[in-house]
Design a protein around this motif. Structure first.
Motif, PDB file in Angstrom:
ATOM      1  N   SER A 131       0.819  -1.213   0.000  1.00  5.16           N
ATOM      2  CA  SER A 131       0.000   0.000   0.000  1.00  5.16           C
ATOM      3  C   SER A 131       0.857   1.269   0.000  1.00  5.16           C
ATOM      4  O   SER A 131       0.351   2.359  -0.258  1.00  5.16           O
ATOM      5  CB  SER A 131      -0.957  -0.008   1.188  1.00  5.16           C
ATOM      6  N   SER A 132       2.137   1.155   0.303  1.00  6.78           N
ATOM      7  CA  SER A 132       3.016   2.339   0.296  1.00  6.78           C
ATOM      8  C   SER A 132       3.708   2.529  -1.048  1.00  6.78           C
ATOM      9  O   SER A 132       4.335   3.559  -1.278  1.00  6.78           O
ATOM     10  CB  SER A 132       4.108   2.187   1.360  1.00  6.78           C
ATOM     11  N   VAL A 133       3.631   1.527  -1.896  1.00 10.71           N
ATOM     12  CA  VAL A 133       4.374   1.599  -3.165  1.00 10.71           C
ATOM     13  C   VAL A 133       3.711   2.605  -4.107  1.00 10.71           C
ATOM     14  O   VAL A 133       2.505   2.588  -4.308  1.00 10.71           O
ATOM     15  CB  VAL A 133       4.438   0.200  -3.822  1.00 10.71           C
ATOM     16  N   ARG A 134       4.538   3.492  -4.664  1.00  8.64           N
ATOM     17  CA  ARG A 134       4.026   4.506  -5.595  1.00  8.64           C
ATOM     18  C   ARG A 134       4.482   4.251  -7.029  1.00  8.64           C
ATOM     19  O   ARG A 134       3.826   4.666  -7.968  1.00  8.64           O
ATOM     20  CB  ARG A 134       4.523   5.907  -5.161  1.00  8.64           C
ATOM     21  N   THR A 135       5.632   3.620  -7.175  1.00 11.10           N
ATOM     22  CA  THR A 135       6.177   3.411  -8.526  1.00 11.10           C
ATOM     23  C   THR A 135       6.520   1.946  -8.741  1.00 11.10           C
ATOM     24  O   THR A 135       7.169   1.339  -7.885  1.00 11.10           O
ATOM     25  CB  THR A 135       7.495   4.207  -8.709  1.00 11.10           C
ATOM     26  N   VAL A 136       6.073   1.401  -9.842  1.00 14.80           N
ATOM     27  CA  VAL A 136       6.538   0.073 -10.250  1.00 14.80           C
ATOM     28  C   VAL A 136       6.958   0.184 -11.711  1.00 14.80           C
ATOM     29  O   VAL A 136       6.149   0.524 -12.572  1.00 14.80           O
ATOM     30  CB  VAL A 136       5.444  -1.000 -10.102  1.00 14.80           C
ATOM     31  N   SER A 137       8.234  -0.044 -11.956  1.00 14.57           N
ATOM     32  CA  SER A 137       8.703  -0.021 -13.340  1.00 14.57           C
ATOM     33  C   SER A 137       9.158  -1.412 -13.748  1.00 14.57           C
ATOM     34  O   SER A 137      10.089  -1.960 -13.168  1.00 14.57           O
ATOM     35  CB  SER A 137       9.851   0.974 -13.501  1.00 14.57           C
ATOM     36  N   LEU A 138       8.482  -1.959 -14.719  1.00 12.60           N
ATOM     37  CA  LEU A 138       8.837  -3.288 -15.234  1.00 12.60           C
ATOM     38  C   LEU A 138       9.192  -3.183 -16.711  1.00 12.60           C
ATOM     39  O   LEU A 138       9.137  -4.162 -17.452  1.00 12.60           O
ATOM     40  CB  LEU A 138       7.659  -4.241 -15.033  1.00 12.60           C
ATOM     41  N   ALA A 139       9.551  -1.975 -17.129  1.00 17.32           N
ATOM     42  CA  ALA A 139       9.843  -1.743 -18.541  1.00 17.32           C
ATOM     43  C   ALA A 139      10.932  -2.688 -19.037  1.00 17.32           C
ATOM     44  O   ALA A 139      11.934  -2.890 -18.370  1.00 17.32           O
ATOM     45  CB  ALA A 139      10.294  -0.295 -18.737  1.00 17.32           C
ATOM     46  N   TYR A 140      10.675  -3.280 -20.177  1.00 18.13           N
ATOM     47  CA  TYR A 140      11.606  -4.180 -20.870  1.00 18.13           C
ATOM     48  C   TYR A 140      11.864  -5.481 -20.123  1.00 18.13           C
ATOM     49  O   TYR A 140      12.819  -6.188 -20.418  1.00 18.13           O
ATOM     50  CB  TYR A 140      12.951  -3.479 -21.171  1.00 18.13           C
ATOM     51  N   SER A 141      11.028  -5.799 -19.155  1.00 15.07           N
ATOM     52  CA  SER A 141      11.226  -7.068 -18.451  1.00 15.07           C
ATOM     53  C   SER A 141      10.980  -8.228 -19.411  1.00 15.07           C
ATOM     54  O   SER A 141      10.034  -8.226 -20.185  1.00 15.07           O
ATOM     55  CB  SER A 141      10.244  -7.170 -17.279  1.00 15.07           C
ATOM     56  N   VAL A 142      11.857  -9.216 -19.353  1.00 16.13           N
ATOM     57  CA  VAL A 142      11.664 -10.368 -20.232  1.00 16.13           C
ATOM     58  C   VAL A 142      10.967 -11.513 -19.509  1.00 16.13           C
ATOM     59  O   VAL A 142      10.576 -12.490 -20.127  1.00 16.13           O
ATOM     60  CB  VAL A 142      13.002 -10.868 -20.825  1.00 16.13           C
ATOM     61  N   THR A 143      10.811 -11.387 -18.213  1.00 19.36           N
ATOM     62  CA  THR A 143      10.209 -12.511 -17.479  1.00 19.36           C
ATOM     63  C   THR A 143       8.847 -12.195 -16.890  1.00 19.36           C
ATOM     64  O   THR A 143       8.135 -13.102 -16.489  1.00 19.36           O
ATOM     65  CB  THR A 143      11.115 -12.954 -16.313  1.00 19.36           C
ATOM     66  N   VAL A 144       8.496 -10.935 -16.821  1.00 19.07           N
ATOM     67  CA  VAL A 144       7.233 -10.626 -16.145  1.00 19.07           C
ATOM     68  C   VAL A 144       6.058 -11.191 -16.937  1.00 19.07           C
ATOM     69  O   VAL A 144       6.020 -11.109 -18.172  1.00 19.07           O
ATOM     70  CB  VAL A 144       7.080  -9.100 -15.913  1.00 19.07           C
ATOM     71  N   SER A 145       5.131 -11.816 -16.229  1.00 19.14           N
ATOM     72  CA  SER A 145       3.947 -12.378 -16.886  1.00 19.14           C
ATOM     73  C   SER A 145       2.721 -11.565 -16.479  1.00 19.14           C
ATOM     74  O   SER A 145       2.772 -10.774 -15.524  1.00 19.14           O
ATOM     75  CB  SER A 145       3.759 -13.832 -16.449  1.00 19.14           C
ATOM     76  N   SER A 146       1.629 -11.799 -17.176  1.00 14.69           N
ATOM     77  CA  SER A 146       0.388 -11.100 -16.820  1.00 14.69           C
ATOM     78  C   SER A 146      -0.013 -11.435 -15.392  1.00 14.69           C
ATOM     79  O   SER A 146      -0.528 -10.597 -14.655  1.00 14.69           O
ATOM     80  CB  SER A 146      -0.735 -11.519 -17.772  1.00 14.69           C
ATOM     81  N   LYS A 147       0.233 -12.669 -15.021  1.00 17.07           N
ATOM     82  CA  LYS A 147      -0.138 -13.097 -13.669  1.00 17.07           C
ATOM     83  C   LYS A 147       0.641 -12.305 -12.617  1.00 17.07           C
ATOM     84  O   LYS A 147       0.078 -11.848 -11.619  1.00 17.07           O
ATOM     85  CB  LYS A 147       0.144 -14.593 -13.532  1.00 17.07           C
ATOM     86  N   MET A 148       1.919 -12.110 -12.882  1.00 17.84           N
ATOM     87  CA  MET A 148       2.729 -11.333 -11.936  1.00 17.84           C
ATOM     88  C   MET A 148       2.218  -9.897 -11.835  1.00 17.84           C
ATOM     89  O   MET A 148       2.093  -9.347 -10.744  1.00 17.84           O
ATOM     90  CB  MET A 148       4.191 -11.308 -12.386  1.00 17.84           C
ATOM     91  N   VAL A 149       1.935  -9.295 -12.991  1.00 14.69           N
ATOM     92  CA  VAL A 149       1.444  -7.909 -12.969  1.00 14.69           C
ATOM     93  C   VAL A 149       0.116  -7.853 -12.216  1.00 14.69           C
ATOM     94  O   VAL A 149      -0.129  -6.951 -11.401  1.00 14.69           O
ATOM     95  CB  VAL A 149       1.289  -7.347 -14.401  1.00 14.69           C
ATOM     96  N   ARG A 150      -0.727  -8.845 -12.451  1.00 15.60           N
ATOM     97  CA  ARG A 150      -2.029  -8.888 -11.765  1.00 15.60           C
ATOM     98  C   ARG A 150      -1.815  -8.934 -10.248  1.00 15.60           C
ATOM     99  O   ARG A 150      -2.485  -8.239  -9.489  1.00 15.60           O
ATOM    100  CB  ARG A 150      -2.778 -10.135 -12.251  1.00 15.60           C
ATOM    101  N   GLN A 151      -0.867  -9.729  -9.822  1.00 20.34           N
ATOM    102  CA  GLN A 151      -0.595  -9.836  -8.388  1.00 20.34           C
ATOM    103  C   GLN A 151      -0.044  -8.521  -7.846  1.00 20.34           C
ATOM    104  O   GLN A 151      -0.461  -8.049  -6.784  1.00 20.34           O
ATOM    105  CB  GLN A 151       0.413 -10.972  -8.151  1.00 20.34           C
ATOM    106  N   ILE A 152       0.866  -7.929  -8.600  1.00 23.81           N
ATOM    107  CA  ILE A 152       1.463  -6.663  -8.150  1.00 23.81           C
ATOM    108  C   ILE A 152       0.384  -5.583  -8.029  1.00 23.81           C
ATOM    109  O   ILE A 152       0.308  -4.862  -7.037  1.00 23.81           O
ATOM    110  CB  ILE A 152       2.577  -6.216  -9.129  1.00 23.81           C
ATOM    111  N   LEU A 153      -0.497  -5.504  -9.019  1.00 24.76           N
ATOM    112  CA  LEU A 153      -1.532  -4.464  -8.979  1.00 24.76           C
ATOM    113  C   LEU A 153      -2.509  -4.695  -7.834  1.00 24.76           C
ATOM    114  O   LEU A 153      -3.024  -3.746  -7.243  1.00 24.76           O
ATOM    115  CB  LEU A 153      -2.284  -4.399 -10.318  1.00 24.76           C
ATOM    116  N   SER A 154      -2.769  -5.960  -7.521  1.00 22.74           N
ATOM    117  CA  SER A 154      -3.664  -6.242  -6.391  1.00 22.74           C
ATOM    118  C   SER A 154      -3.033  -5.784  -5.084  1.00 22.74           C
ATOM    119  O   SER A 154      -3.731  -5.335  -4.176  1.00 22.74           O
ATOM    120  CB  SER A 154      -3.928  -7.739  -6.269  1.00 22.74           C
TER     121      SER A 154
END
Ligand code: FES
Length: 476
Positions: A131-154
């Motif tokens: 809840s304190s995180v303001r910035t997440v940069s995953l630009a050009y990540s070769v391993t990030v999956s939709s599932k990971m992004v979904r978890q991070i956004l939750s």
């Protein structure tokens, strides 16, 4: 009482000292003792996350405004090489001692480091500090999956800056944004080069940033949400060539072309997969990349590692997500002019429909709420989005833009990049721009072949010379 106060002061001083440390040192500190491990998980220490950089030894953790927004070409190229090595990696292949194989091995190390780091963040750190995180940069990540992004956004509902540039994520990454106001503080969203993104994501984005047209105390928010969902584009079940209208097909022809250096575009037609099946598909793909180890098995052993043999943060608590997929709607080509039956466009003239635009902006008005309908904020929802890049998201259509124009428009938007969005028309652009009063036209990019709003001041397409992002003139 006195000892309690001393203990409190000690912890406060320690956290202040921790602020001077980077993520690598914080992870080492977390190994000292359980008190330090607990203090390291203080939210204010983890406001800005750059896991792709961290995995490669760059431990910058300040605000994104102080970063060079355009990473240098060599760095990007290295990441692309790593991605290639990752795709081609065969765990069981015989050991090759050539120089090329050595370089591939180094690339694989960085990629595996990135993946471990992402898993560690999701499982061990974000449940405590999300809840304190303001910035997440995953630009050009070769391993990030939709599932990971979904978890991070939750886990990070108060994000202000999200950069997913040039990743392979799909619409399912944004499922946690189906709640009204799920990410209402979002100011910067960069989806440049995310070729799998469609109108679904824009629909969710519009919901997530809140709705300024309804009062907070309104009892009928669920009704309103249902209405918004209904008015927004019906989810596309399967879009094939035959279901597109003639003007859409002209543009579609461009994207069937194989482009040098392109990532899959042109290799296959524009099949938009049934979102209900995406979870299985992405899980299966991820499973095969892991060499058959299930996500749960892999998660059990994960820690946030920043350096080989370096520090880590452990936590037994793991978060698992329910994957919810909504019902699907009709097949649509995506043009406002062709698809809006219940929200019919009043004037349907446009260059791509075979008619020339008259230059009269009134001709492009639609039945969406007029500018006068957008009231000032009554809800605390500010729709704070200032930067939006969909450059190269070639599947986005006018209906996606329409979603963004609902709920109060984008009153603070300054930067809008729609370069390479091959299916949008001047009508969709006009509709959106009419509710973006602060748009800076120098930072407004769209296809040169569209005679759209403020064409004389807007900056045109940014992807003309790009070579790896969609552009209808990439073959020129
Ligand atoms: Fe048309 Fe680039 S998308 S000029």
């Amino acid at each position: 009482e006195e000892s309690h106060r001393l203990k409190h002061t000690f912890r406060e001083v320690l956290v202040r000292l921790f602020r001077y440390l980077g993520p690598d040192d914080l992870c080492r500190c977390s190994q000292v003792c359980s008190t330090w491990a607990e203090l390291v998980k203080t939210g204010s220490l983890w406001r800005h996350l750059y896991p792709v950089r961290w995995a490669r030894g760059d431990y910058y953790c300040g605000p994104p405004s102080e970063l060079d927004q355009d990473p240098d070409e060599e760095w990007v190229q290295n990441l692309q090489e790593e991605g290639r090595a990752y795709q081609e990696w065969d765990e069981d292949a015989d050991i090759d001692e050539s120089e090329e194989a050595h370089e591939d091995a180094l690339a694989m190390n960085a990629v595996q480091q990135e993946k471990r780091l992402l898993n560690g963040l999701i499982q061990n750190l974000l449940p405590a500090v999300g809840s304190s995180v303001r910035t997440v940069s995953l630009a050009y990540s070769v391993t990030v999956s939709s599932k990971m992004v979904r978890q991070i956004l939750s886990l990070c509902p108060n994000l202000k800056h999200l950069d997913l540039t040039q990743t392979d994520i799909t619409d399912s990454a944004f499922e946690s944004w189906e709640e009204l106001g799920a990410c209402s503080s979002l100011e910067h969203l960069d989806l440049s080069g995310c070729e799998n993104i469609t109108d679904h994501t824009l629909k969710r984005l519009s919901l997530a940033i809140g709705d300024m047209t309804i009062p907070t105390c309104s009892k009928n928010i669920p009704d309103r949400r249902a209405k918004l969902l209904k008015a927004s584009p019906s989810p596309v079940k399967l879009l094939d060539e035959h279901s597109t209208c003639s003007m859409g097909r002209t543009r579609q022809a461009f994207i069937f072309k194989r482009r040098p250096g392109g990532r899959g575009m042109g290799c296959s037609p524009v099949w938009v997969l049934d979102p209900a099946e995406l979870a299985d598909i992405e899980d299966a793909a991820d499973w095969s990349r892991r060499g058959g180890v299930s996500a749960q098995d892999e998660e059990k052993g994960s820690i946030l590692e920043l350096q080989a043999g370096g520090g880590y943060i452990t936590d037994t608590a793991s978060s698992y997500w329910q994957q919810l997929y909504g019902a699907l709607g009709e097949v649509q080509c995506g043009h406002s002019t062709c698809c809006s039956s219940d929200t019919a466009v009043r004037t349907v003239k446009g260059a791509q429909c075979g008619s020339q635009p008259t230059g009269d902006s009134a001709e492009f008005r639609t039945t969406c709420p007029s500018e006068g309908d957008y009231r000032t904020d009554q809800t605390g929802a500010s729709r704070a989005l200032r930067f939006l890049s969909l450059s190269g998201c070639y599947q986005v259509t006018d209906l996606g833009l329409r979603c963004l124009s609902q709920g109060g428009g984008l009153p603070l938007l300054e930067h809008l990049n729609l370069s390479g969005c091959l299916f949008i028309t001047e009508i969709g652009l006009q509709e959106l721009v009419s509710v973006c009063p602060t748009l800076n036209y120098e930072h407004f990019y769209y296809c040169d072949n569209i005679n759209g709003p403020h064409a004389d001041m807007a900056s045109g397409c940014q992807n003309l010379q790009c070579g790896f992002r969609a552009c209808c003139r990439s073959g020129d």
